[in-house]
Design a protein around this motif. Structure first.
Motif, mmCIF file in Angstrom:
data_model
loop_
_atom_site.group_PDB
_atom_site.id
_atom_site.type_symbol
_atom_site.label_atom_id
_atom_site.label_comp_id
_atom_site.label_asym_id
_atom_site.label_seq_id
_atom_site.Cartn_x
_atom_site.Cartn_y
_atom_site.Cartn_z
ATOM 1 N N GLY A 325 22.005 21.165 10.602
ATOM 2 C CA GLY A 325 21.452 21.794 11.683
ATOM 3 C C GLY A 325 22.137 22.911 12.206
ATOM 4 O O GLY A 325 22.168 23.410 13.506
ATOM 5 N N SER A 326 23.035 23.548 11.253
ATOM 6 C CA SER A 326 23.943 24.784 11.986
ATOM 7 C C SER A 326 23.254 25.893 12.115
ATOM 8 O O SER A 326 23.690 26.514 12.966
ATOM 9 C CB SER A 326 25.252 24.768 10.620
ATOM 10 N N THR A 327 22.521 26.198 11.312
ATOM 11 C CA THR A 327 21.614 27.390 11.315
ATOM 12 C C THR A 327 20.795 27.137 12.775
ATOM 13 O O THR A 327 20.865 28.562 13.434
ATOM 14 C CB THR A 327 20.655 27.826 10.314
ATOM 15 N N LEU A 328 20.411 26.388 13.205
ATOM 16 C CA LEU A 328 19.667 26.130 14.498
ATOM 17 C C LEU A 328 20.453 26.392 15.588
ATOM 18 O O LEU A 328 20.280 27.178 16.502
ATOM 19 C CB LEU A 328 18.954 24.534 14.613
ATOM 20 N N THR A 329 21.697 25.597 15.369
ATOM 21 C CA THR A 329 22.775 25.768 16.466
ATOM 22 C C THR A 329 23.203 27.253 16.679
ATOM 23 O O THR A 329 23.394 27.871 17.842
ATOM 24 C CB THR A 329 23.949 24.967 16.265
ATOM 25 N N GLU A 330 23.644 27.886 15.579
ATOM 26 C CA GLU A 330 23.945 29.278 15.694
ATOM 27 C C GLU A 330 22.874 30.081 16.166
ATOM 28 O O GLU A 330 23.068 31.059 16.810
ATOM 29 C CB GLU A 330 24.320 29.668 14.097
ATOM 30 N N THR A 331 21.532 30.065 15.817
ATOM 31 C CA THR A 331 20.634 30.882 16.070
ATOM 32 C C THR A 331 20.330 30.764 17.571
ATOM 33 O O THR A 331 19.873 31.919 18.190
ATOM 34 C CB THR A 331 19.313 30.728 15.233
ATOM 35 N N MET A 332 20.285 29.560 18.150
ATOM 36 C CA MET A 332 20.303 29.410 19.689
ATOM 37 C C MET A 332 21.370 29.863 20.219
ATOM 38 O O MET A 332 21.112 30.778 21.286
ATOM 39 C CB MET A 332 20.196 28.146 19.858
ATOM 40 N N HIS A 488 34.095 19.827 18.793
ATOM 41 C CA HIS A 488 32.785 19.631 19.736
ATOM 42 C C HIS A 488 31.906 19.326 18.767
ATOM 43 O O HIS A 488 31.223 20.178 18.153
ATOM 44 C CB HIS A 488 32.449 20.527 20.520
ATOM 45 N N ASP A 489 31.326 18.004 18.815
ATOM 46 C CA ASP A 489 30.187 17.502 17.937
ATOM 47 C C ASP A 489 29.013 17.901 18.582
ATOM 48 O O ASP A 489 28.577 17.664 19.646
ATOM 49 C CB ASP A 489 30.115 16.098 17.828
ATOM 50 N N VAL A 490 27.810 18.397 17.747
ATOM 51 C CA VAL A 490 26.588 18.883 18.285
ATOM 52 C C VAL A 490 25.609 18.126 17.225
ATOM 53 O O VAL A 490 25.540 18.404 16.029
ATOM 54 C CB VAL A 490 26.301 20.148 17.845
ATOM 55 N N LEU A 491 24.904 16.989 17.822
ATOM 56 C CA LEU A 491 24.218 16.277 16.924
ATOM 57 C C LEU A 491 22.591 16.945 16.859
ATOM 58 O O LEU A 491 21.992 17.226 17.708
ATOM 59 C CB LEU A 491 23.855 14.783 17.631
ATOM 60 N N TYR A 492 22.144 17.010 15.544
ATOM 61 C CA TYR A 492 20.781 17.771 15.336
ATOM 62 C C TYR A 492 19.750 16.860 16.051
ATOM 63 O O TYR A 492 18.848 17.578 16.837
ATOM 64 C CB TYR A 492 20.568 17.690 14.008
ATOM 65 N N GLU A 493 19.920 15.642 16.107
ATOM 66 C CA GLU A 493 18.875 14.722 16.588
ATOM 67 C C GLU A 493 18.759 14.982 18.308
ATOM 68 O O GLU A 493 17.638 15.261 18.834
ATOM 69 C CB GLU A 493 18.867 13.467 16.508
ATOM 70 N N ASP A 494 19.717 15.288 18.696
ATOM 71 C CA ASP A 494 19.867 15.795 20.211
ATOM 72 C C ASP A 494 19.102 17.034 20.403
ATOM 73 O O ASP A 494 18.568 17.414 21.517
ATOM 74 C CB ASP A 494 21.421 15.570 20.766
ATOM 75 N N LYS A 497 15.496 16.988 20.234
ATOM 76 C CA LYS A 497 15.049 16.081 21.107
ATOM 77 C C LYS A 497 15.126 16.780 22.876
ATOM 78 O O LYS A 497 14.202 16.568 23.519
ATOM 79 C CB LYS A 497 15.394 14.751 21.213
ATOM 80 N N GLU A 498 16.258 17.102 23.059
ATOM 81 C CA GLU A 498 16.634 17.605 24.310
ATOM 82 C C GLU A 498 17.608 18.723 23.985
ATOM 83 O O GLU A 498 18.588 18.795 24.513
ATOM 84 C CB GLU A 498 17.565 16.483 25.064
ATOM 85 N N PRO A 499 16.677 19.926 23.646
ATOM 86 C CA PRO A 499 17.400 21.183 23.435
ATOM 87 C C PRO A 499 18.279 21.837 24.700
ATOM 88 O O PRO A 499 19.344 22.230 24.376
ATOM 89 C CB PRO A 499 16.350 21.992 22.846
#
Length: 630
Positions: A325-332, A488-494, A497-499
């Motif tokens: 889920g790193s690309t999703l985090t980076e893009t957001m 800082h952990d970023v959980l993909y499921e979170d 579900k709760e962006p």
């Protein structure tokens, strides 16, 4: 050597030496036949005279062509970083500058060079995200290409550019045209399947027809129907780009998974891995374990406690395992006005070899305080990395025609394997935020297994993939012990579900205000050049959460092996999200996505299990019949 003996080592002669190196250091990069270029190059150099007023220009032209032929994957750089090509540093200008002189020398051979270099220039443009220039270069090459395979290869590159530009219909049109020209070009099906999945307009019947078409092509391949075509393709000017026939099995997996034929999907995936087995990178598990052990021995808490680095918060580092889920985090984050994502070409990563070398040298200095020496090196490299990140942003802005009135507060460096270097990151930038993207372990590994990676071919070997994953967990557990609160952990499921809640937490850590634009990330024109390209062009979805359960029967051996590994690092005090993540690898784990998916998975798994039992019974009956006959 003859030319060097005449006078001093001028820049011109160094350029010529560089040209030789570029042509001959790697046979594979000159279409496997350097001999055809050698007489041309030798003749050119032997006829040069110092009095020739065009001497410098001709030498630069040859060097330009040599660079372009040497490395088709060189990412575009500005003229300041790429002075050897002359002009403004544009690869296409450099190429035409070279061809201006080379064409007069031997027009017969220039035709093939022209196609090869234009293809590689187009590839460079594609890699830097300038898809319009890539398409323009392809069209230039198509004017002189007559070989069917060369035409198909150029068309596919154009199709990939249209796909990246979100013109999916045009990409599909091109892929179908390639199949009409070369029905044996089986790798096209992988691109076609990916485009159809993103378009998501095909009916179940259309998916099944595509599946049947691919199965028929595989039968023809096994019969040897395409051998004559393959031999002819080898004579193409771009024979180094011959299609990978194993790609059709990756496509088979995608389509069979879409129609719910999970048994066929998994068998296709296994075949794809088998055909790619020779590409798996050679490294031993012992070597990987030694690397992690050396990090643990070096970066102890006492060593990391010394304040040495910069106090800036500008750099932000995203680390983790592949498909987490790193690309999703980076893009957001990139959708925030105060954040700029630099992509996966990590500035920190490029400085690591020289940093480690200078750090070792500093520690070996006699009669000095080692921490004083280390601090000098750390501060020097911290400045280099930060300035390198800013320069990369300016270079990318220049290439895309972007003008900034104010620099962003945060620059994001996303290189997942920097999880190995969290200790170094903390030394250089003790106040920098390190975001660690995480995902359910089996979803992570299944996503790795079902995708074909370029540059990480070791993931094709399941045993190496599992071992690498566990070493990653082991090292991350260590960083949490010696640097509590730093990661800082970023959980993909979170995130899916709760962006909003999840991103608010990340922005708070980055000391940035909330902006609604981060939730509209998929509406930006940002270019993503990895396997997550399709996903980040749509809004977040939970459909992939727990997706591995569709194949839980087929993944039994993987789960058994992984359980043995995970037990070694499964400590409640250091494993993140202890009660939230499925560390027990339980197929009945509640992912909080509703029961509908679970029931569907259970039904398909029960069918697969019944089919396996029937197959076993049939095999037993056949064995009994054979024994009776004997």
């Amino acid at each position: 050597a003859r030319m060097m003996s005449k006078s001093k080592w001028s820049l011109t002669r160094i350029l010529l030496l560089y040209c030789f190196a570029a042509f001959f250091m790697d046979n594979a990069n000159c279409d496997g036949d350097d001999s055809q270029y050698l007489p041309l190059l030798t003749k050119f150099i032997s006829n040069l005279e110092e009095k020739d007023e065009k001497f410098e220009e001709k030498a630069s032209a040859w060097a330009s062509l040599g660079i372009l032929l040497q490395n088709p994957g060189v990412v575009y750089r500005s003229s300041a970083e790429y002075p050897i090509v002359g002009g403004e540093g544009d690869p296409l200008d450099a190429f035409h500058n070279a061809m201006k002189y080379i064409g007069k020398s031997d027009p017969q051979r220039v035709g093939k060079l022209y196609v090869i270099v234009l293809f590689r220039i187009a590839y460079q443009y594609k890699m830097m995200g300038d898809y319009k220039s890539a398409i323009s270069s392809v069209k230039d090459a198509e004017k002189v290409v007559v070989h069917p395979h060369a035409i198909s290869t150029l068309m596919l590159l154009m199709g990939e550019c249209h796909y990246a530009m979100k013109d999916i219909e045009k990409a599909l049109e091109i892929y179908d045209n390639v199949l009409s020209i070369q029905p044996h070009h089986l790798s096209v099906y992988k691109l076609k399947a990916e485009a159809l999945l993103e378009l998501n307009q095909s009916s179940d019947k259309e998916w099944k027809l595509l599946l049947y078409e691919m199965q028929e092509k595989i039968k023809a391949l096994e019969r040897g129907d395409f051998q004559a075509h393959f031999k002819q393709d080898e004579s193409s000017a771009i024979s180094a780009t011959l299609p990978q026939h194993g790609d059709i099995y990756w496509a088979m997996f995608q389509v069979a998974d879409k129609v719910g034929d999970y048994a066929l999907a998994w068998s296709s995936l296994e075949t794809a891995h088998y055909l790619e087995r020779d590409k798996a990178a050679v490294f031993t598990k012992e070597r990987m374990a030694d690397i992690v052990t050396s990090k643990i021995k070096t970066f102890q808490r006492e060593f990391l406690s010394h304040a040495m680095g910069s106090d800036t918060m500008t750099p932000v580092f995203i680390v983790g395992f592949m498909r987490s889920g790193s690309t999703l985090t980076e893009t957001m984050l990139n959708a925030h006005s105060q954040v700029y994502a630099l992509g996966e070409d990590s500035v920190l990563w490029t400085h690591l070899p020289s940093f480690q070398r200078d750090l070792t040298s500093a520690l070996q200095q006699p009669n000095s305080n080692p921490f004083d020496q280390i601090k000098v090196v750390v501060q020097s490299y911290g400045s280099k990395v930060l300035e390198g990140m800013k320069e990369k942003m300016r270079s990318q802005d220049e290439a895309l025609g972007v003008t900034r009135t104010k620099e962003p507060k945060r620059l994001v460096d996303k290189m997942l394997f920097n999880f190995r270097h969290i200790g170094i990151i903390h030394l250089l930038f003790p106040h920098a935020v390190i975001l660690h993207t995480m995902r359910d372990p089996l979803d992570t590994l299944f996503s790795c297994y079902k995708n074909k990676f370029h540059g990480h071919e070791w993931a094709l070997d399941l045993d190496k993939l599992l071992f690498q994953y566990v070493q990653y967990l082991r090292l991350m557990s260590f960083w949490r012990k010696v640097l509590p609160g730093v990661v800082h952990d970023v959980l993909y499921e979170d995130m899916v579900k709760e962006p909003e809640l999840t991103v608010r937490g990340v922005l708070a850590r980055l000391e940035l205000e909330w902006e609604d634009s981060v939730l509209d990330f998929y509406q930006t024109n940002r270019t993503v050049k990895n396997l997550s390209m399709s996903q980040v062009r749509h809004n977040v979805s939970t459909k992939s959460v727990g997706g591995w359960r569709r194949y839980k029967t087929h993944m039994r051996s993987m789960i058994k092996t992984l359980k043995q590994y995970i037990n070694e690092v499964n400590d409640s005090s250091i494993m993140p999200y202890r009660y939230k993540m499925n560390w027990e690898l339980d197929p009945n784990h509640d992912y909080g996505t509703g029961s509908e998916i679970d029931e569907t998975c259970e039904e398909k798994e029960e069918e697969d299990e019944d089919d396996e039992e029937e197959d076993e019974e049939e095999e037993e009956e056949e064995e009994e019949e054979e024994e009776e006959e004997e």
